[in-house]
Design a protein around this motif. Structure first.
Motif, short mmCIF file in Angstrom:
data_model
loop_
_atom_site.label_atom_id
_atom_site.label_comp_id
_atom_site.label_asym_id
_atom_site.label_seq_id
_atom_site.Cartn_x
_atom_site.Cartn_y
_atom_site.Cartn_z
N CYS A 326 49.43 55.97 42.48
CA CYS A 326 49.12 54.62 42.96
C CYS A 326 50.36 53.73 42.81
O CYS A 326 50.91 53.59 41.74
N GLY A 327 50.75 53.13 43.91
CA GLY A 327 51.94 52.30 43.88
C GLY A 327 51.65 50.82 43.75
O GLY A 327 52.54 50.02 43.49
N ASP A 328 50.40 50.44 43.94
CA ASP A 328 50.02 49.02 43.90
C ASP A 328 48.73 48.91 43.09
O ASP A 328 47.66 49.31 43.56
N ILE A 329 48.84 48.39 41.87
CA ILE A 329 47.66 48.24 41.01
C ILE A 329 47.63 46.81 40.48
O ILE A 329 48.56 46.35 39.82
N GLN A 330 46.56 46.12 40.80
CA GLN A 330 46.35 44.76 40.28
C GLN A 330 45.30 44.83 39.18
O GLN A 330 44.27 45.49 39.33
N VAL A 331 45.55 44.14 38.07
CA VAL A 331 44.63 44.16 36.94
C VAL A 331 44.10 42.75 36.69
O VAL A 331 44.86 41.80 36.57
N ILE A 332 42.78 42.63 36.63
CA ILE A 332 42.14 41.38 36.23
C ILE A 332 41.41 41.67 34.92
O ILE A 332 40.43 42.41 34.90
N GLU A 333 41.88 41.10 33.84
CA GLU A 333 41.33 41.40 32.53
C GLU A 333 40.12 40.53 32.21
O GLU A 333 40.00 39.40 32.69
N ASP A 334 39.24 41.07 31.39
CA ASP A 334 38.13 40.33 30.79
C ASP A 334 37.20 39.69 31.82
O ASP A 334 36.78 38.53 31.67
N VAL A 335 36.87 40.43 32.85
CA VAL A 335 35.88 39.96 33.83
C VAL A 335 34.50 40.03 33.18
O VAL A 335 34.14 41.04 32.55
N GLN A 336 33.72 38.99 33.34
CA GLN A 336 32.48 38.84 32.57
C GLN A 336 31.31 39.60 33.20
O GLN A 336 30.41 39.04 33.80
N PHE A 337 31.31 40.90 33.00
CA PHE A 337 30.20 41.76 33.37
C PHE A 337 29.09 41.62 32.33
O PHE A 337 29.29 40.98 31.29
N PRO A 338 27.91 42.22 32.56
CA PRO A 338 26.84 42.14 31.57
C PRO A 338 27.26 42.66 30.19
O PRO A 338 27.91 43.70 30.10
N VAL A 339 26.92 41.91 29.17
CA VAL A 339 27.09 42.21 27.75
C VAL A 339 28.55 42.14 27.30
O VAL A 339 28.88 41.39 26.39
N THR A 340 29.43 42.95 27.88
CA THR A 340 30.83 42.95 27.44
C THR A 340 31.76 42.77 28.64
O THR A 340 31.44 43.20 29.75
N PRO A 341 32.92 42.16 28.42
CA PRO A 341 33.88 42.03 29.52
C PRO A 341 34.50 43.37 29.89
O PRO A 341 34.67 44.25 29.04
N LEU A 342 34.82 43.53 31.16
CA LEU A 342 35.49 44.72 31.66
C LEU A 342 36.82 44.32 32.28
O LEU A 342 36.98 43.19 32.75
N ASP A 343 37.77 45.25 32.29
CA ASP A 343 39.01 45.06 33.04
C ASP A 343 38.82 45.67 34.43
O ASP A 343 38.35 46.81 34.55
N VAL A 344 39.16 44.92 35.45
CA VAL A 344 39.03 45.38 36.83
C VAL A 344 40.41 45.77 37.35
O VAL A 344 41.34 44.96 37.35
N LEU A 345 40.54 47.03 37.76
CA LEU A 345 41.78 47.52 38.34
C LEU A 345 41.57 47.71 39.84
O LEU A 345 40.64 48.43 40.26
#
Length: 349
Positions: A326-345
Protein backbone atom coordinates in the motif's frame (compact mmCIF):
# COMPACT_ATOMS: atom_id res chain seq x y z
CA UNK A 1 -3.70 32.82 60.01
CA UNK A 2 -5.57 32.94 56.71
CA UNK A 3 -2.55 31.50 54.93
CA UNK A 4 -2.38 28.65 57.43
CA UNK A 5 -6.13 28.05 57.10
CA UNK A 6 -5.93 27.95 53.31
CA UNK A 7 -3.08 25.46 53.43
CA UNK A 8 -5.00 23.31 55.89
CA UNK A 9 -8.12 23.35 53.73
CA UNK A 10 -6.10 22.46 50.63
CA UNK A 11 -4.48 19.56 52.48
CA UNK A 12 -7.84 18.34 53.79
CA UNK A 13 -9.62 18.53 50.43
CA UNK A 14 -6.87 17.26 48.12
CA UNK A 15 -7.70 13.97 46.41
CA UNK A 16 -6.27 10.97 48.21
CA UNK A 17 -3.95 8.71 46.18
CA UNK A 18 -6.43 5.88 46.73
CA UNK A 19 -9.30 7.82 45.14
CA UNK A 20 -8.86 6.35 41.63
CA UNK A 21 -8.98 2.85 43.13
CA UNK A 22 -12.09 3.64 45.18
CA UNK A 23 -13.69 5.01 42.03
CA UNK A 24 -13.04 1.75 40.19
CA UNK A 25 -14.85 -0.21 42.90
CA UNK A 26 -17.72 2.30 43.06
CA UNK A 27 -18.20 2.03 39.30
CA UNK A 28 -19.64 -1.45 39.87
CA UNK A 29 -22.54 0.10 41.81
CA UNK A 30 -22.99 2.73 39.11
CA UNK A 31 -23.16 0.03 36.43
CA UNK A 32 -25.73 -1.99 38.37
CA UNK A 33 -27.88 1.10 38.97
CA UNK A 34 -27.81 1.97 35.29
CA UNK A 35 -28.51 -1.64 34.36
CA UNK A 36 -31.59 -1.67 36.62
CA UNK A 37 -32.89 1.55 35.06
CA UNK A 38 -32.53 0.11 31.56
CA UNK A 39 -34.00 -3.29 32.46
CA UNK A 40 -37.08 -1.81 34.12
CA UNK A 41 -37.69 0.70 31.29
CA UNK A 42 -37.39 3.67 33.62
CA UNK A 43 -35.94 5.78 30.84
CA UNK A 44 -39.10 5.40 28.74
CA UNK A 45 -40.98 7.19 31.53
CA UNK A 46 -38.19 9.72 31.99
CA UNK A 47 -38.55 10.97 28.43
CA UNK A 48 -40.81 13.47 30.17
CA UNK A 49 -40.01 15.15 33.46
CA UNK A 50 -41.04 13.03 36.42
CA UNK A 51 -40.60 13.14 40.18
CA UNK A 52 -39.22 10.20 42.09
CA UNK A 53 -42.63 9.59 43.65
CA UNK A 54 -44.37 9.56 40.26
CA UNK A 55 -41.78 7.21 38.80
CA UNK A 56 -41.94 4.87 41.78
CA UNK A 57 -45.73 4.72 41.62
CA UNK A 58 -45.80 4.03 37.88
CA UNK A 59 -43.18 1.25 38.09
CA UNK A 60 -44.23 -0.16 41.49
CA UNK A 61 -40.94 0.71 43.19
CA UNK A 62 -39.89 1.83 46.67
CA UNK A 63 -40.45 5.60 46.59
CA UNK A 64 -37.54 6.78 48.73
CA UNK A 65 -35.01 4.38 47.20
CA UNK A 66 -36.14 5.44 43.73
CA UNK A 67 -35.29 9.01 44.71
CA UNK A 68 -31.75 7.93 45.62
CA UNK A 69 -31.43 6.06 42.32
CA UNK A 70 -32.44 9.15 40.35
CA UNK A 71 -30.01 11.30 42.31
CA UNK A 72 -27.22 8.87 41.45
CA UNK A 73 -28.13 8.82 37.74
CA UNK A 74 -28.22 12.62 37.72
CA UNK A 75 -24.77 12.73 39.33
CA UNK A 76 -23.55 10.44 36.52
CA UNK A 77 -24.81 12.92 33.91
CA UNK A 78 -27.50 10.56 32.63
CA UNK A 79 -30.42 12.66 33.89
CA UNK A 80 -31.16 16.36 34.17
CA UNK A 81 -32.87 17.61 37.31
CA UNK A 82 -34.78 20.78 38.10
CA UNK A 83 -37.31 22.07 40.63
CA UNK A 84 -40.90 22.50 39.45
CA UNK A 85 -43.26 25.28 40.57
CA UNK A 86 -43.93 23.41 43.81
CA UNK A 87 -40.18 23.09 44.46
CA UNK A 88 -40.37 19.34 43.78
CA UNK A 89 -37.31 17.85 42.11
CA UNK A 90 -38.09 16.59 38.62
CA UNK A 91 -35.88 14.29 36.53
CA UNK A 92 -35.59 13.77 32.78
CA UNK A 93 -33.17 12.02 30.42
CA UNK A 94 -30.47 14.34 29.14
CA UNK A 95 -31.52 15.54 25.71
CA UNK A 96 -28.44 14.16 23.96
CA UNK A 97 -29.20 10.66 25.30
CA UNK A 98 -32.89 10.56 24.31
CA UNK A 99 -32.33 8.98 20.85
CA UNK A 100 -30.44 6.09 22.47
CA UNK A 101 -32.73 5.49 25.47
CA UNK A 102 -36.13 6.04 23.86
CA UNK A 103 -37.49 2.58 22.96
CA UNK A 104 -39.38 4.08 20.01
CA UNK A 105 -36.25 5.59 18.47
CA UNK A 106 -34.50 3.88 15.54
CA UNK A 107 -31.27 4.58 17.43
CA UNK A 108 -32.40 2.86 20.64
CA UNK A 109 -29.52 1.06 22.39
CA UNK A 110 -31.13 -0.27 25.56
CA UNK A 111 -30.89 -3.93 24.58
CA UNK A 112 -27.32 -3.42 23.39
CA UNK A 113 -26.40 -1.86 26.73
CA UNK A 114 -27.85 -4.83 28.64
CA UNK A 115 -26.06 -7.22 26.30
CA UNK A 116 -22.75 -5.43 26.88
CA UNK A 117 -23.26 -5.45 30.64
CA UNK A 118 -23.96 -9.19 30.67
CA UNK A 119 -20.84 -9.91 28.63
CA UNK A 120 -18.69 -7.67 30.84
CA UNK A 121 -19.99 -9.37 33.98
CA UNK A 122 -19.31 -12.80 32.48
CA UNK A 123 -15.78 -11.86 31.48
CA UNK A 124 -15.10 -10.27 34.87
CA UNK A 125 -16.16 -13.45 36.64
CA UNK A 126 -13.64 -15.44 34.61
CA UNK A 127 -10.67 -13.19 35.34
CA UNK A 128 -9.39 -14.79 38.59
CA UNK A 129 -9.04 -18.18 36.89
CA UNK A 130 -7.08 -16.65 34.03
CA UNK A 131 -4.18 -15.72 36.30
CA UNK A 132 -3.62 -19.27 37.50
CA UNK A 133 -0.20 -20.63 36.42
CA UNK A 134 -1.87 -23.60 34.74
CA UNK A 135 -4.40 -21.46 32.85
CA UNK A 136 -5.17 -22.73 29.38
CA UNK A 137 -6.92 -20.82 26.65
CA UNK A 138 -10.57 -21.76 26.27
CA UNK A 139 -11.33 -23.54 23.03
CA UNK A 140 -14.93 -22.97 22.01
CA UNK A 141 -16.67 -24.98 19.34
CA UNK A 142 -16.95 -23.09 16.07
CA UNK A 143 -20.70 -23.67 15.93
CA UNK A 144 -21.21 -22.15 19.39
CA UNK A 145 -19.17 -19.11 18.38
CA UNK A 146 -21.26 -18.75 15.23
CA UNK A 147 -24.54 -18.94 17.14
CA UNK A 148 -23.29 -16.36 19.64
CA UNK A 149 -22.46 -13.98 16.78
CA UNK A 150 -25.91 -14.55 15.28
CA UNK A 151 -27.53 -13.59 18.60
CA UNK A 152 -25.31 -10.53 18.89
CA UNK A 153 -26.24 -9.49 15.35
CA UNK A 154 -29.90 -9.46 16.34
CA UNK A 155 -29.42 -7.33 19.43
CA UNK A 156 -26.16 -5.65 20.35
CA UNK A 157 -24.55 -5.27 16.92
CA UNK A 158 -27.79 -4.17 15.24
CA UNK A 159 -28.54 -1.42 17.74
CA UNK A 160 -24.96 -0.16 17.91
CA UNK A 161 -24.59 -0.15 14.13
CA UNK A 162 -27.81 1.88 13.85
CA UNK A 163 -26.94 4.31 16.64
CA UNK A 164 -23.20 4.76 16.20
CA UNK A 165 -21.43 3.00 13.35
CA UNK A 166 -23.61 4.16 10.46
CA UNK A 167 -22.97 7.74 11.58
CA UNK A 168 -19.22 7.08 11.38
CA UNK A 169 -19.60 5.41 7.97
CA UNK A 170 -21.63 8.37 6.73
CA UNK A 171 -18.80 10.79 7.60
CA UNK A 172 -16.08 8.51 6.22
CA UNK A 173 -17.95 7.92 2.95
CA UNK A 174 -18.16 11.69 2.46
CA UNK A 175 -14.44 11.96 3.18
CA UNK A 176 -13.42 9.21 0.72
CA UNK A 177 -14.12 10.37 -2.87
CA UNK A 178 -14.02 6.84 -4.33
CA UNK A 179 -17.44 6.11 -2.82
CA UNK A 180 -19.13 8.32 -5.40
CA UNK A 181 -18.01 6.16 -8.32
CA UNK A 182 -17.55 2.77 -6.63
CA UNK A 183 -19.58 -0.11 -8.06
CA UNK A 184 -18.74 -2.97 -5.69
CA UNK A 185 -18.36 -2.89 -1.89
CA UNK A 186 -17.34 -5.78 0.37
CA UNK A 187 -18.47 -5.65 4.00
CA UNK A 188 -16.23 -8.10 5.91
CA UNK A 189 -17.80 -9.35 9.13
CA UNK A 190 -21.01 -7.51 8.29
CA UNK A 191 -22.73 -8.26 11.59
CA UNK A 192 -26.30 -6.97 11.46
CA UNK A 193 -25.76 -5.72 7.90
CA UNK A 194 -26.72 -2.12 8.60
CA UNK A 195 -23.46 -0.74 7.19
CA UNK A 196 -24.13 -2.29 3.79
CA UNK A 197 -27.80 -1.32 3.91
CA UNK A 198 -26.85 2.26 4.70
CA UNK A 199 -24.24 2.46 1.93
CA UNK A 200 -26.51 0.85 -0.68
CA UNK A 201 -29.18 3.41 0.12
CA UNK A 202 -26.79 6.37 0.11
CA UNK A 203 -24.94 5.40 -3.08
CA UNK A 204 -27.45 4.14 -5.61
CA UNK A 205 -24.77 2.84 -8.01
CA UNK A 206 -23.20 0.65 -5.32
CA UNK A 207 -23.64 -3.12 -4.94
CA UNK A 208 -22.76 -4.35 -1.43
CA UNK A 209 -21.64 -7.89 -0.59
CA UNK A 210 -21.93 -8.96 3.04
CA UNK A 211 -19.41 -11.57 4.19
CA UNK A 212 -20.51 -13.31 7.40
CA UNK A 213 -20.90 -16.66 9.11
CA UNK A 214 -23.82 -18.77 7.82
CA UNK A 215 -25.94 -18.46 10.98
CA UNK A 216 -25.50 -14.69 10.97
CA UNK A 217 -26.50 -14.44 7.31
CA UNK A 218 -29.58 -16.54 8.06
CA UNK A 219 -30.46 -14.19 10.93
CA UNK A 220 -30.13 -10.93 8.99
CA UNK A 221 -31.44 -12.07 5.60
CA UNK A 222 -35.10 -11.14 6.36
CA UNK A 223 -34.03 -7.54 7.03
CA UNK A 224 -31.97 -7.47 3.84
CA UNK A 225 -34.91 -8.79 1.82
CA UNK A 226 -37.14 -5.99 3.11
CA UNK A 227 -34.64 -3.23 2.36
CA UNK A 228 -35.40 -0.84 -0.54
CA UNK A 229 -31.99 -1.67 -2.10
CA UNK A 230 -32.33 -5.43 -1.61
CA UNK A 231 -31.41 -6.15 -5.26
CA UNK A 232 -27.99 -4.58 -4.57
CA UNK A 233 -27.36 -6.46 -1.32
CA UNK A 234 -25.63 -9.82 -1.71
CA UNK A 235 -24.48 -12.36 0.87
CA UNK A 236 -21.54 -14.73 1.18
CA UNK A 237 -21.79 -17.30 3.99
CA UNK A 238 -18.18 -17.94 4.95
CA UNK A 239 -15.26 -16.85 7.09
CA UNK A 240 -12.67 -14.47 5.71
CA UNK A 241 -10.09 -17.25 6.08
CA UNK A 242 -12.04 -19.79 4.00
CA UNK A 243 -13.35 -17.55 1.23
CA UNK A 244 -11.70 -17.42 -2.19
CA UNK A 245 -12.77 -14.23 -3.94
CA UNK A 246 -13.78 -14.48 -7.59
CA UNK A 247 -14.17 -10.75 -8.18
CA UNK A 248 -12.66 -7.44 -7.12
CA UNK A 249 -14.18 -4.72 -4.96
CA UNK A 250 -13.82 -0.94 -5.12
CA UNK A 251 -14.49 -0.49 -1.39
CA UNK A 252 -13.68 -3.01 1.35
CA UNK A 253 -14.92 -2.32 4.88
CA UNK A 254 -13.18 -4.36 7.61
CA UNK A 255 -13.96 -3.42 11.22
CA UNK A 256 -12.72 -5.39 14.26
CA UNK A 257 -12.32 -8.54 12.16
CA UNK A 258 -8.58 -9.09 12.52
CA UNK A 259 -8.99 -9.85 16.24
CA UNK A 260 -10.56 -13.18 15.27
CA UNK A 261 -8.30 -14.51 12.53
CA UNK A 262 -5.29 -16.77 12.88
CA UNK A 263 -2.95 -14.76 10.65
CA UNK A 264 -3.81 -11.06 10.33
CA UNK A 265 -1.12 -10.36 7.71
CA UNK A 266 -2.43 -13.16 5.48
CA UNK A 267 -5.96 -11.85 5.89
CA UNK A 268 -4.91 -8.32 4.95
CA UNK A 269 -3.06 -9.69 1.92
CA UNK A 270 -6.22 -11.52 0.85
CA UNK A 271 -8.30 -8.36 1.20
CA UNK A 272 -5.80 -6.33 -0.80
CA UNK A 273 -5.84 -9.08 -3.42
CA UNK A 274 -9.60 -8.60 -3.71
CA UNK A 275 -9.28 -4.81 -3.96
CA UNK A 276 -9.61 -3.22 -7.39
CA UNK A 277 -6.68 -1.24 -8.77
CA UNK A 278 -8.19 2.09 -7.70
CA UNK A 279 -9.99 0.68 -4.68
CA UNK A 280 -9.94 1.63 -1.00
CA UNK A 281 -9.59 -0.62 2.04
CA UNK A 282 -11.08 0.83 5.23
CA UNK A 283 -9.65 -1.06 8.19
CA UNK A 284 -10.87 -0.19 11.71
CA UNK A 285 -9.39 -1.72 14.88
CA UNK A 286 -8.36 -0.81 18.40
CA UNK A 287 -4.61 -0.68 18.85
CA UNK A 288 -2.56 -0.89 22.04
CA UNK A 289 -0.35 2.15 22.50
CA UNK A 290 2.46 1.38 24.99
CA UNK A 291 3.27 5.08 25.28
CA UNK A 292 -0.17 6.22 26.46
CA UNK A 293 -2.70 5.14 29.05
CA UNK A 294 -5.79 3.65 27.41
CA UNK A 295 -8.10 2.53 30.23
CA UNK A 296 -11.04 1.78 27.90
CA UNK A 297 -8.98 -0.16 25.38
CA UNK A 298 -6.95 -1.98 28.03
CA UNK A 299 -10.12 -2.97 29.90
CA UNK A 300 -12.15 -4.07 26.92
CA UNK A 301 -9.39 -6.09 25.26
CA UNK A 302 -7.86 -7.62 28.39
CA UNK A 303 -9.82 -10.85 27.99
CA UNK A 304 -9.07 -11.06 24.26
CA UNK A 305 -5.36 -10.62 24.86
CA UNK A 306 -5.38 -13.30 27.55
CA UNK A 307 -7.20 -15.62 25.15
CA UNK A 308 -4.46 -14.95 22.55
CA UNK A 309 -6.69 -13.03 20.15
CA UNK A 310 -4.87 -10.59 17.93
CA UNK A 311 -4.90 -7.06 19.37
CA UNK A 312 -2.38 -4.98 17.41
CA UNK A 313 0.13 -2.55 18.81
CA UNK A 314 -0.09 1.03 17.67
CA UNK A 315 1.06 1.29 14.05
CA UNK A 316 1.24 -2.48 13.51
CA UNK A 317 -1.55 -2.68 10.92
CA UNK A 318 -0.12 0.38 9.17
CA UNK A 319 3.29 -1.28 8.85
CA UNK A 320 1.74 -4.53 7.63
CA UNK A 321 -0.18 -2.69 4.91
CA UNK A 322 3.00 -0.87 3.88
CA UNK A 323 4.88 -4.17 3.56
CA UNK A 324 2.01 -5.54 1.48
CA UNK A 325 2.41 -2.74 -1.04
CA UNK A 326 0.00 0.00 0.00
CA UNK A 327 1.45 3.30 -1.08
CA UNK A 328 -1.20 5.61 0.34
CA UNK A 329 -2.44 5.05 3.90
CA UNK A 330 -4.35 7.66 5.87
CA UNK A 331 -4.80 7.11 9.61
CA UNK A 332 -7.55 8.65 11.73
CA UNK A 333 -6.89 7.80 15.37
CA UNK A 334 -9.38 7.37 18.20
CA UNK A 335 -12.59 7.32 16.17
CA UNK A 336 -15.45 6.92 18.64
CA UNK A 337 -16.90 3.51 17.82
CA UNK A 338 -19.08 1.67 20.38
CA UNK A 339 -17.42 1.15 23.79
CA UNK A 340 -13.80 1.80 22.76
CA UNK A 341 -12.15 4.07 20.18
CA UNK A 342 -10.73 2.48 17.03
CA UNK A 343 -8.04 3.67 14.62
CA UNK A 344 -9.34 3.92 11.06
CA UNK A 345 -6.84 3.18 8.29
CA UNK A 346 -7.83 4.21 4.77
CA UNK A 347 -5.49 2.33 2.47
CA UNK A 348 -4.92 2.42 -1.29
CA UNK A 349 -2.56 0.36 -3.37
Amino acid sequence: MNLYLNRAINALTAAHPLQPIWQIYLSQIQAQALNFAVETKLFATLLKASSAAQLAQQHHLHAENTKYLLQLLASLQVLDEHADQNNQTMYRIKSELIPYLDPQSDQYCGDALLFRQNVIQSVSAQLPNMFAPNFQMQIREAKNIELAWALAAQIQIAQEQAAVTTHIVNILSDLIPEFKSAKQCLDVGAGAGLISMFLAEKFTQLDCTLLELPSVIETIRPNLNQHPAQHRLHCISSTIEDIQFDRSYDIIWCSSVLHFVGDPATTLAKLLGALSAQGVLICCHSEIDPLHHQPLVQSYYLNMRMQKNYVPKKGEIYETLKKLGCGDIQVIEDVQFPVTPLDVLIARK
